[in-house]
Design a protein around this motif. Structure first.
Motif, PDB file in Angstrom:
ATOM      1  N   ILE A   1       0.867  -1.182   0.000  1.00 56.96           N
ATOM      2  CA  ILE A   1       0.000   0.000   0.000  1.00 56.96           C
ATOM      3  C   ILE A   1       0.898   1.226   0.000  1.00 56.96           C
ATOM      4  O   ILE A   1       1.723   1.407   0.889  1.00 56.96           O
TER       5      ILE A   1
ATOM      6  N   PHE B   1      -1.215  -1.289  -4.371  1.00 57.72           N
ATOM      7  CA  PHE B   1      -2.420  -0.468  -4.202  1.00 57.72           C
ATOM      8  C   PHE B   1      -2.023   1.006  -4.237  1.00 57.72           C
ATOM      9  O   PHE B   1      -1.349   1.493  -3.344  1.00 57.72           O
TER      10      PHE B   1
ATOM     11  N   ILE C   1      -9.411   1.550  -1.642  1.00 60.92           N
ATOM     12  CA  ILE C   1      -9.510   0.490  -0.627  1.00 60.92           C
ATOM     13  C   ILE C   1     -10.764   0.738   0.213  1.00 60.92           C
ATOM     14  O   ILE C   1     -10.954   1.843   0.738  1.00 60.92           O
TER      15      ILE C   1
ATOM     16  N   ILE D   1      -7.238  -7.388   1.352  1.00 60.83           N
ATOM     17  CA  ILE D   1      -7.704  -6.020   1.169  1.00 60.83           C
ATOM     18  C   ILE D   1      -8.939  -6.037   0.269  1.00 60.83           C
ATOM     19  O   ILE D   1      -8.914  -6.608  -0.820  1.00 60.83           O
TER      20      ILE D   1
ATOM     21  N   THR E   1     -11.362  -3.985  -2.046  1.00 60.97           N
ATOM     22  CA  THR E   1     -11.416  -2.727  -2.776  1.00 60.97           C
ATOM     23  C   THR E   1     -12.859  -2.463  -3.195  1.00 60.97           C
ATOM     24  O   THR E   1     -13.708  -3.349  -3.148  1.00 60.97           O
TER      25      THR E   1
END
Lengths: 310, 517
Positions: free
Chosen positions: B209, B232, B344, B352, B354
């Motif tokens: 991230i 991400f 996210i 994770i 999204t």
């Protein structure tokens, strides 16, 4: 529909997220799809899913052009949410055995042309062009197609999914109409002049030439499925009613343009519009698939799988 | 940039036990016993603190103490040892001019080599004896009557000095970001600034991230070893090519034999970076050229139109930190890598989620989410004249005079204080100016036996009016969100000008700007 506070709307959007894994796609109820329904439903769902997906791409373009940070973030979320709808609709298709293995359904030629146009030109379009067209498409989807789907399909999982999708769509519409009103704030003649400059943009003309036959093609598909034509038109008239509720909304020339276009679409006796546009539908129907360029890679992001493990 | 937070890896368990027992003893605590003040108290043993120590020594001032909260020197470069960590300024410029290193192995050296250089500074200038490790300062207080600063640590030890240097660094604290569900994640979590060297990435599914300065360095390295890497991204940054190469042996030999040649190279690099200010700090025709160069770099390395679109920033170059990398874009296109730009929604037990509705399941999440940069507070309470608290005064955004002194807090000097950040040149160039300015102040205090050397409030106010006016015309204040700005958009971080301008302002120590006693 009064204008909404976009900051509060963004907070609401963030707090009401859902994922495909929130739905049990294996739950009983898939058998409620009748054999007679199945082939038409397959085509309908494929169209629906593709419209959600091109809607998603339109929101991506809107995010690039949004005049404020809040609106940019909202459109970024809407982009992803429309993709989620397309994904969820694909998951339904898979549940009903309508997907060929892992394959994404084939988009029809009119959709392919729209995809191509969006890929090439959407990011260059001013925010208010797509900002007005998208609510029109959404209201048609929301008010007619989805309602009709829920009336004719008894599978509870379908109802569960569309309850979530419709909640999202109502927020998309709320923002859509607010933005249309924002565009109507200043003097009409300035807006008109600005609009005329935009309309003459050949890229936009190409877009209009792709959008018109798509609408007529969709109308044909929906009617083939048994949806009374009036329901679609009633939904489209809702656009005129809500969009024109405030003076600001009415002053937005794009609203006026789309409104008139909506009237032409819903008036079957308007030969001046329908004969050439239906002709275009036929003409595009003759375009061989091989002649179309490869689909852009954003299309490959679609998936019916709730989890991605690699 | 030193003084890392006590972290699980570096802080010995004993320290934690001691910390707990210290807390337990608190009610019965005695008042700290007075200590003999040294001339200068330095907080932090990173580049800034050690640099100050060297300048003091070179000026003949040997009576100083460095308080370091960790058990090793190096600050940011001790903490940021993630794979691929390197400085994005050439090493010949990202080093002290008063301590040149002819042996840099590359034009842009990695963090290991930079840390070695820092260790070399410690031994070369015999600084070890001045450093007190595991001294985590929790309070800094000025006694106006005596003209003494007293630092109190978390173990209630006290250290006093006639002058104090706050060299704890702006990039020394980090934490996991506040993403919903982060505590639910059952896999492994790593922060880029607190790397877990024991975790084996081989074959693992990894999420990264963040795609800022740290992220774009980590990703290419992870792609080489991990099973799959999902990146991400929230906002793409402008990426310029990095002219990185191995230093040839003859070059090292030349620098060693002819130090003037290394100085010439440093000057060349300095002026090249100075010219970049025109593109990065202000919106000028050069800004467009820099953007075009970055777009060209992207076009050359990324063939897919949609991926290019995802990686193209929407803001003016320079508004956020400009990134440099040759291997970030290629890494993203490897078979085992994928860029994800969906927002996210939350972190779940297994990965994770999204907003497009998909849960991306991973074994490990790497947070390359940067540092906790405070624009309005202080790392510990700083009490000035009449008990005034610096944190309170900075509520609306930090302010100082020439980034180094604050009115009401005499004899206190800050490295990388408010509005001292460069966007285009080496931080160490700015740091050298700060160290020399502080040295002038310290010399004055010692030579004239001053209890108070306090910048006048009106002078500080006037200075900041000018700074904020100049900042309003820069790219940093052009509308994008960045760590340079507070949530309200106040810029307490950057200096709106050339490094040369900054150095010129710091070269002048105007006695009239100060109240003395």
């Amino acid at each position: 529909m009064a204008s909404i506070d976009l900051d509060k709307m963004l907070a609401k959007i963030k707090s009401t997220q859902w994922a495909l894994s929130d739905i049990d796609w294996e739950a009983p109820g898939a058998e409620l799809i009748t054999e007679e329904q199945w082939p038409k439903l397959k085509e309908f769902m494929a169209d629906l899913m593709w419209i959600e997906h091109v809607g998603a791409r339109a929101f991506a373009a809107l995010a690039k052009k949004a005049p404020t940070d809040t609106l940019r973030e909202i459109y970024t979320y809407f982009h992803a949410e429309e993709q989620r709808h397309a994904n969820a609709e694909m998951a339904l298709m898979r549940r009903w055995g309508m997907l060929d293995g892992e394959e994404i359904p084939e988009p029809n030629v009119n959709l392919r042309i729209i995809i191509e146009w969006l890929d090439r030109f959407a990011d260059e379009m001013p925010v208010y062009v797509l900002g007005t067209v998208v609510p029109m498409l959404e209201i048609a989807l929301d008010g007619a197609l989805c309602t009709f789907l829920l009336e004719s399909v008894k599978d509870p999982v379908c109802h569960q999914a569309f309850e979530k999708i419709n909640d999202d769509e109502s927020r998309h519409l709320g923002v859509g109409f607010t933005v249309m009103e924002m565009q109507g704030h200043s003097a009409s003649y300035i807006k008109m002049v600005q609009m005329m400059a935009r309309v003459m943009d050949p890229r936009l003309i190409l877009g209009i030439a792709s959008y018109m036959p798509l609408l007529n093609k969709m109308r044909d598909n929906v009617i083939a499925m048994g949806l009374p034509e009036e329901k679609l038109y009633k939904a489209m008239n809702k656009f005129e009613r809500i969009g024109g509720r405030t003076e600001d909304g009415r002053r937005n020339p794009w609203f006026q343009l789309i409104k008139f276009h909506g009237r032409w679409v819903t008036n079957r006796s308007n030969k001046l519009y329908h004969v050439p546009v239906d002709g275009l539908v036929k003409l595009t129907g003759m375009v061989p698939r091989r002649a179309l360029p490869a689909v852009p890679s954003w299309v490959k992001e679609l998936t019916w799988q709730p989890t991605s493990t690699h | 940039m030193s003084d890392s937070p006590a972290n699980k890896k570096t802080a010995p368990r004993k320290a934690a036990v001691r910390k707990r027992s210290a807390r337990a003893r608190k009610p019965a605590e005695k008042k700290p016993t007075p200590v003999t003040p040294v001339s200068v108290l330095i907080i932090g043993a990173g580049f800034a603190g050690l640099g100050m120590a060297i300048r003091l020594k070179q000026a003949g001032i040997d009576d100083f103490v460095i308080l370091e909260r960790a058990s090793a020197v190096g600050g940011t470069w001790r903490d940021n040892q993630y794979p691929g960590a390197a400085c994005d300024i050439p090493s010949n410029l990202y080093s002290y001019s008063f301590a040149p290193n002819p042996d840099w192995s590359r034009s842009f050296s990695g963090s290991g080599e930079i840390l070695d250089y820092i260790h070399h500074l410690v031994s070369e200038f015999d600084l070890q004896k001045h450093i007190r490790f595991e001294k985590n300062v929790t309070d800094l207080c000025f006694d106006e009557g005596k003209g003494i600063w007293t630092a109190t640590t978390d173990r209630q030890e006290t250290f006093a000095g006639r002058a104090a240097i706050m060299a704890q660094g702006p990039l020394s604290n980090c934490s996991f970001p506040a993403i919903t569900g982060i505590e639910d994640f059952q896999g492994h979590k790593i922060h880029s600034a607190r790397w877990d060297h024991d975790y084996d990435f081989a074959g693992k599914r990894v999420a990264v991230i963040g795609t800022g300065a740290s992220g774009i360095q980590i990703i290419p390295e992870l792609v080489k070893v991990a099973g799959h890497v999902k990146v991400f991204q929230r906002t793409p940054g402008w990426v310029l090519p990095r002219p990185d190469f191995t230093t040839p042996q003859w070059n090292k030999a030349l620098f060693r034999k002819l130090p003037a040649s290394q100085q010439a190279m440093r000057n060349l690099l300095y002026w090249t970076h100075e010219s970049m200010a025109l593109a990065v700090i202000w919106n000028s025709p050069l800004t467009r050229i820099a953007e075009r160069l970055a777009r060209l770099h992207l076009r050359r390395q990324v063939k897919d139109r949609w991926l290019r679109r995802q990686l193209t920033p929407d803001f003016t170059i320079g508004c956020k930190r400009v990134l440099v990398s040759n291997d970030y874009y290629p890494a993203l296109q490897k078979d085992n890598a994928k860029l994800i730009t969906w927002p996210i929604a939350r972190i779940s037990e297994q990965g994770i989620r999204t907003v497009e509705g998909i849960e991306h399941q991973v074994d490990c999440i790497v947070f390359a989410t940067g540092f906790d940069v405070s624009h309005s507070g202080t790392p510990f309470p700083v009490r000035g004249r009449n008990g005034r608290l610096l944190g309170d005064e900075w509520q609306g955004g930090a302010q100082a005079y020439k980034s180094i002194n604050v009115s009401g807090y005499p004899n206190l000097f800050m490295t990388f204080g408010p509005n001292s950040g460069p966007g285009h040149n080496s931080a160490l160039v700015y740091m050298e100016s700060q160290l020399d300015y502080a040295l002038k102040g310290i010399r004055k205090i010692l030579a004239e036996d001053l209890k108070i050397l306090d910048v006048k409030e009106s002078v500080q106010h006037q200075y900041n009016k000018g700074i904020q006016k100049r900042l309003s015309r820069t790219n940093w204040n052009s509308g994008c969100k960045s760590w340079y700005l507070t949530a309200d958009g106040f810029n307490a971080t950057m200096y709106p000008g050339f490094a040369t301008q900054y150095a010129a302002q710091m070269a002048d120590f105007e006695e009239a700007d100060y109240e003395t006693a």
